[in-house]
Write a protein that holds these residues in place. Structure first.
Motif, PDB file in Angstrom:
ATOM      1  N   GLU A  53       0.834  -1.209   0.000  1.00  0.00           N
ATOM      2  CA  GLU A  53       0.000   0.000   0.000  1.00  0.00           C
ATOM      3  C   GLU A  53       0.866   1.255   0.000  1.00  0.00           C
ATOM      4  OE1 GLU A  53      -3.120   0.073  -0.447  1.00  0.00           O
ATOM      5  OE2 GLU A  53      -3.632  -2.042  -0.164  1.00  0.00           O
ATOM      6  N   GLN A  54       1.950   1.238   0.772  1.00  0.00           N
ATOM      7  CA  GLN A  54       2.794   2.429   0.831  1.00  0.00           C
ATOM      8  C   GLN A  54       3.539   2.652  -0.479  1.00  0.00           C
ATOM      9  OE1 GLN A  54       6.649   3.015   3.096  1.00  0.00           O
ATOM     10  NE2 GLN A  54       5.250   4.178   4.409  1.00  0.00           N
ATOM     11  N   ILE A  55       4.034   1.588  -1.089  1.00  0.00           N
ATOM     12  CA  ILE A  55       4.737   1.724  -2.372  1.00  0.00           C
ATOM     13  C   ILE A  55       3.798   2.299  -3.426  1.00  0.00           C
ATOM     14  CG2 ILE A  55       5.865   0.456  -4.251  1.00  0.00           C
ATOM     15  CD1 ILE A  55       6.798  -1.572  -2.070  1.00  0.00           C
ATOM     16  N   VAL A  56       2.555   1.806  -3.463  1.00  0.00           N
ATOM     17  CA  VAL A  56       1.576   2.313  -4.432  1.00  0.00           C
ATOM     18  C   VAL A  56       1.279   3.784  -4.180  1.00  0.00           C
ATOM     19  CG1 VAL A  56      -0.841   2.157  -5.173  1.00  0.00           C
ATOM     20  CG2 VAL A  56       0.496   0.072  -4.865  1.00  0.00           C
ATOM     21  N   GLU A  57       1.025   4.133  -2.916  1.00  0.00           N
ATOM     22  CA  GLU A  57       0.673   5.528  -2.606  1.00  0.00           C
ATOM     23  C   GLU A  57       1.821   6.484  -2.915  1.00  0.00           C
ATOM     24  OE1 GLU A  57      -0.310   8.409   1.171  1.00  0.00           O
ATOM     25  OE2 GLU A  57      -0.905   6.293   1.313  1.00  0.00           O
ATOM     26  N   LEU A  58       3.035   6.108  -2.545  1.00  0.00           N
ATOM     27  CA  LEU A  58       4.175   6.983  -2.811  1.00  0.00           C
ATOM     28  C   LEU A  58       4.402   7.151  -4.312  1.00  0.00           C
ATOM     29  CD1 LEU A  58       6.716   5.845  -0.055  1.00  0.00           C
ATOM     30  CD2 LEU A  58       5.322   7.926  -0.107  1.00  0.00           C
ATOM     31  N   SER A  59       4.179   6.071  -5.071  1.00  0.00           N
ATOM     32  CA  SER A  59       4.295   6.164  -6.527  1.00  0.00           C
ATOM     33  C   SER A  59       3.268   7.146  -7.084  1.00  0.00           C
ATOM     34  CB  SER A  59       4.097   4.786  -7.158  1.00  0.00           C
ATOM     35  OG  SER A  59       4.085   4.874  -8.567  1.00  0.00           O
ATOM     36  N   GLN A  60       2.029   7.069  -6.575  1.00  0.00           N
ATOM     37  CA  GLN A  60       0.988   8.008  -7.017  1.00  0.00           C
ATOM     38  C   GLN A  60       1.382   9.444  -6.698  1.00  0.00           C
ATOM     39  OE1 GLN A  60      -2.398   6.438  -4.896  1.00  0.00           O
ATOM     40  NE2 GLN A  60      -3.083   5.214  -6.640  1.00  0.00           N
ATOM     41  N   ARG A  61       1.922   9.637  -5.518  1.00  0.00           N
ATOM     42  CA  ARG A  61       2.318  10.997  -5.120  1.00  0.00           C
ATOM     43  C   ARG A  61       3.463  11.523  -5.993  1.00  0.00           C
ATOM     44  NH1 ARG A  61       0.527  12.932  -0.150  1.00  0.00           N
ATOM     45  NH2 ARG A  61      -0.816  11.478   0.990  1.00  0.00           N
ATOM     46  N   ARG A  62       4.409  10.645  -6.324  1.00  0.00           N
ATOM     47  CA  ARG A  62       5.508  11.089  -7.194  1.00  0.00           C
ATOM     48  C   ARG A  62       4.978  11.488  -8.567  1.00  0.00           C
ATOM     49  NH1 ARG A  62       8.003   6.551  -4.886  1.00  0.00           N
ATOM     50  NH2 ARG A  62       7.803   5.348  -6.809  1.00  0.00           N
ATOM     51  N   ARG A  63       4.035  10.691  -9.094  1.00  0.00           N
ATOM     52  CA  ARG A  63       3.465  11.037 -10.400  1.00  0.00           C
ATOM     53  C   ARG A  63       2.658  12.332 -10.328  1.00  0.00           C
ATOM     54  NH1 ARG A  63       2.850   5.458 -10.688  1.00  0.00           N
ATOM     55  NH2 ARG A  63       0.641   5.496 -10.106  1.00  0.00           N
ATOM     56  N   MET A  64       2.001  12.544  -9.191  1.00  0.00           N
ATOM     57  CA  MET A  64       1.260  13.787  -9.022  1.00  0.00           C
ATOM     58  C   MET A  64       2.207  14.982  -9.046  1.00  0.00           C
ATOM     59  SD  MET A  64      -1.005  15.230  -5.829  1.00  0.00           S
ATOM     60  CE  MET A  64      -2.168  13.895  -5.821  1.00  0.00           C
ATOM     61  N   VAL A  65       3.330  14.843  -8.346  1.00  0.00           N
ATOM     62  CA  VAL A  65       4.317  15.932  -8.320  1.00  0.00           C
ATOM     63  C   VAL A  65       4.842  16.202  -9.730  1.00  0.00           C
ATOM     64  CG1 VAL A  65       6.626  16.573  -7.526  1.00  0.00           C
ATOM     65  CG2 VAL A  65       4.988  15.582  -5.920  1.00  0.00           C
ATOM     66  N   LEU A  66       5.153  15.128 -10.465  1.00  0.00           N
ATOM     67  CA  LEU A  66       5.636  15.302 -11.837  1.00  0.00           C
ATOM     68  C   LEU A  66       4.573  15.988 -12.700  1.00  0.00           C
ATOM     69  CD1 LEU A  66       7.395  11.864 -12.465  1.00  0.00           C
ATOM     70  CD2 LEU A  66       8.499  14.093 -12.235  1.00  0.00           C
ATOM     71  N   GLY A  67       3.322  15.555 -12.525  1.00  0.00           N
ATOM     72  CA  GLY A  67       2.240  16.159 -13.306  1.00  0.00           C
ATOM     73  C   GLY A  67       2.035  17.621 -12.984  1.00  0.00           C
ATOM     74  N   LEU A  68       2.078  17.959 -11.693  1.00  0.00           N
ATOM     75  CA  LEU A  68       1.877  19.355 -11.302  1.00  0.00           C
ATOM     76  C   LEU A  68       3.068  20.217 -11.718  1.00  0.00           C
ATOM     77  CD1 LEU A  68       0.244  18.861  -7.788  1.00  0.00           C
ATOM     78  CD2 LEU A  68      -0.866  19.563  -9.920  1.00  0.00           C
TER      79      LEU A  68
END
Length: 477
Positions: free
Chosen positions: A111-126
């Motif tokens: 769960e943590q690996i998935v969430e952190l990956s989502q957050r990294r992609r969000m940062v890249l997108g923003l």
């Protein structure tokens, strides 16, 4: 001072959106119990790991598990030798059986690996949005769409249950027996009779020639659905929100014994008892879960963004968006200006169907019909009369056509009111006055059919066939 500076430097080097140790422990647990690899593959991809070598190892695991071979540090080694740190990781994975954690702990790592990956992609997108914002060539609407896409994955936590065995789905069907049917209805008996309860993921397309009462029908449907508690988002691409609201107020004022003409509400000439009725209607609207968007020039991306935003807002309140209304489909803008009307209608039709399915809601779209209807002696619409694209006809779960014989008869009124034809014409008019036909030539999930209702032009609203016979509480339907 040097020691303090070193501490700050080390702290700044830590990536708060990555946990390499959790990734190593997770891979070690998969080595210890290969049965965990397949379930992990449903949630995780190699690119979700913050350390490229960890992602590469996970990718090899997936390949070997799919080939039904045993997965351990030895079988993985030949495929990751290009990584300098592999020997160190290999030693850890080789001792996986000794260090394996509980299944609960493995799931926590996942769960943590998935969430952190989502957050990294969000940062890249923003960050990409920030770069785009500095370019004068990017419109504000495009920026908003980019920003929404950057956060959409974090906001949508419904993924992950897209596949199951037929037996599991059959059990879900059986478990649903005796429970209330999930879906939208309007309380307008004639419409509900022919289209049934509109289920999530459905798209219903309602068509008619100008003057048939399409907007009146869909406005009445929205009010009726909202009165039954169905949260509704109404996109008015042809009329302003002010015009739609004035229509809704007139609609809510209409009963068997009393009504406020739309003309008075339109022109602001409401007085006395009529004004009291409009204020009461406004108070009813305050309580209804309807929101109106009259933004013109909507593309699929813009519409989808607004739907998802409203859906998230309702979800935060413990509510659910159930119905999206679009008046009307052909006024939506294509993704590329070079598209032909046919290509545009096809793209929009497919996109609306995908939106209904992805967001688990019902889309109710109005559509224009082509002029061929006017050339036929019988001007009732047929399935092939939708303008611009046969794709609309294919994508729709339900096609609903509106027809008012009164409209066409009125155009044939004899000039001589004392001539022999006038009496016949008047009798014909009396037989169809105020009536509207609801025709369903296609229903993917039920039988075709037709029903009769009432159209009230003075108050621009629709009522069902039981309007004059049902109890007082059924005045609206």
């Amino acid at each position: 001072m040097t020691a303090v500076a070193d501490q700050f430097e080390r702290a700044e080097s830590i990536n708060p959106l990555a946990n390499p140790e959790a990734e190593v422990r997770f891979l070690s647990d998969l080595i210890a119990d290969n049965r965990l690899i397949d379930p992990a593959a449903d949630r995780l991809r190699p690119v979700d790991f913050s350390v490229p070598m960890h992602g590469a190892v996970f990718g090899v695991m997936l390949q070997q598990a799919a080939a039904r071979t045993n997965v351990d540090a030895v079988t993985i080694a030949p495929f990751v030798t290009e990584f300098e740190d592999w020997p160190k990781l290999s030693r850890t994975l080789s001792a996986a059986d000794l260090n394996a954690g509980s299944t609960k702990q493995t799931k926590a790592y996942l769960e943590q690996i998935v969430e952190l990956s989502q957050r990294r992609r969000m940062v890249l997108g923003l960050n990409e949005v920030i770069r785009s914002a500095k370019s004068p060539d990017i419109s504000p609407d495009e920026l908003v769409v980019q920003a929404d896409e950057a956060v959409a994955e974090m906001a949508d936590q419904t993924a992950g249950d897209e596949q199951a065995s037929a037996g599991e789905y059959a059990q879900r069907v059986i478990d649903s027996f005796g429970k209330p049917i999930v879906g939208v209805r309007s309380g307008i008996n004639s419409i509900d009779k022919v289209v049934g309860i509109l289920r999530p993921s459905w798209i219903i397309v309602a068509g008619g020639r100008p003057g048939m009462g399409k907007t009146a029908m869909v406005s009445s449907y929205a009010i009726g659905a909202a009165l039954l508690g169905h949260s509704t988002l109404f996109f008015s691409l042809e009329m302003s929100a002010d015009q739609i609201t004035r229509r809704m107020l007139s609609d809510l004022c209409h009963s068997r014994d009393f009504s406020v003409p739309y003309e008075q509400i339109r022109d602001g000439t409401v007085k006395g008892r009529n004004l009291e009725a409009v204020i009461a209607a406004k108070n009813r609207l305050d309580q209804l879960p309807i929101e109106i968007c009259d933004r013109g020039g909507l593309t699929l991306a813009m519409l989808g963004r607004r739907v998802r935003r409203h859906k998230r807002r309702l979800s935060a309140q413990g509510k659910r968006l159930e119905l999206v209304i679009i008046d009307y489909l052909q006024l939506m803008q294509p993704s590329r200006s070079s598209m032909s009307p046919y290509e545009s209608a096809t793209e929009i039709s497919k996109g609306l169907k995908a939106l209904a399915k992805a967001e688990n809601l019902t889309v109710f779209a109005l559509a224009q019909l082509n002029r061929d209807v006017e050339k036929r002696p019988d001007k009732r619409p047929a399935q092939g009369d939708l303008r611009d694209s046969g794709q609309i006809e294919q994508d729709a779960d339900v096609l609903l056509f509106l027809y008012r014989e009164e409209y066409y008869l009125n155009r044939k009124k004899p000039a001589d009111e004392f001539g022999p034809k006038f009496e016949d014409w008047r009798n014909d008019m009396e037989a169809v006055r105020g009536k509207i036909e609801f025709l369903v030539p296609k229903h993917r999930h039920g039988p075709d059919g037709q029903a009769l209702g009432f159209f009230f032009g003075e108050t621009v609203c629709i009522r069902g066939s039981d309007f004059y016979s049902a109890g007082e509480e059924q005045d609206y339907g």
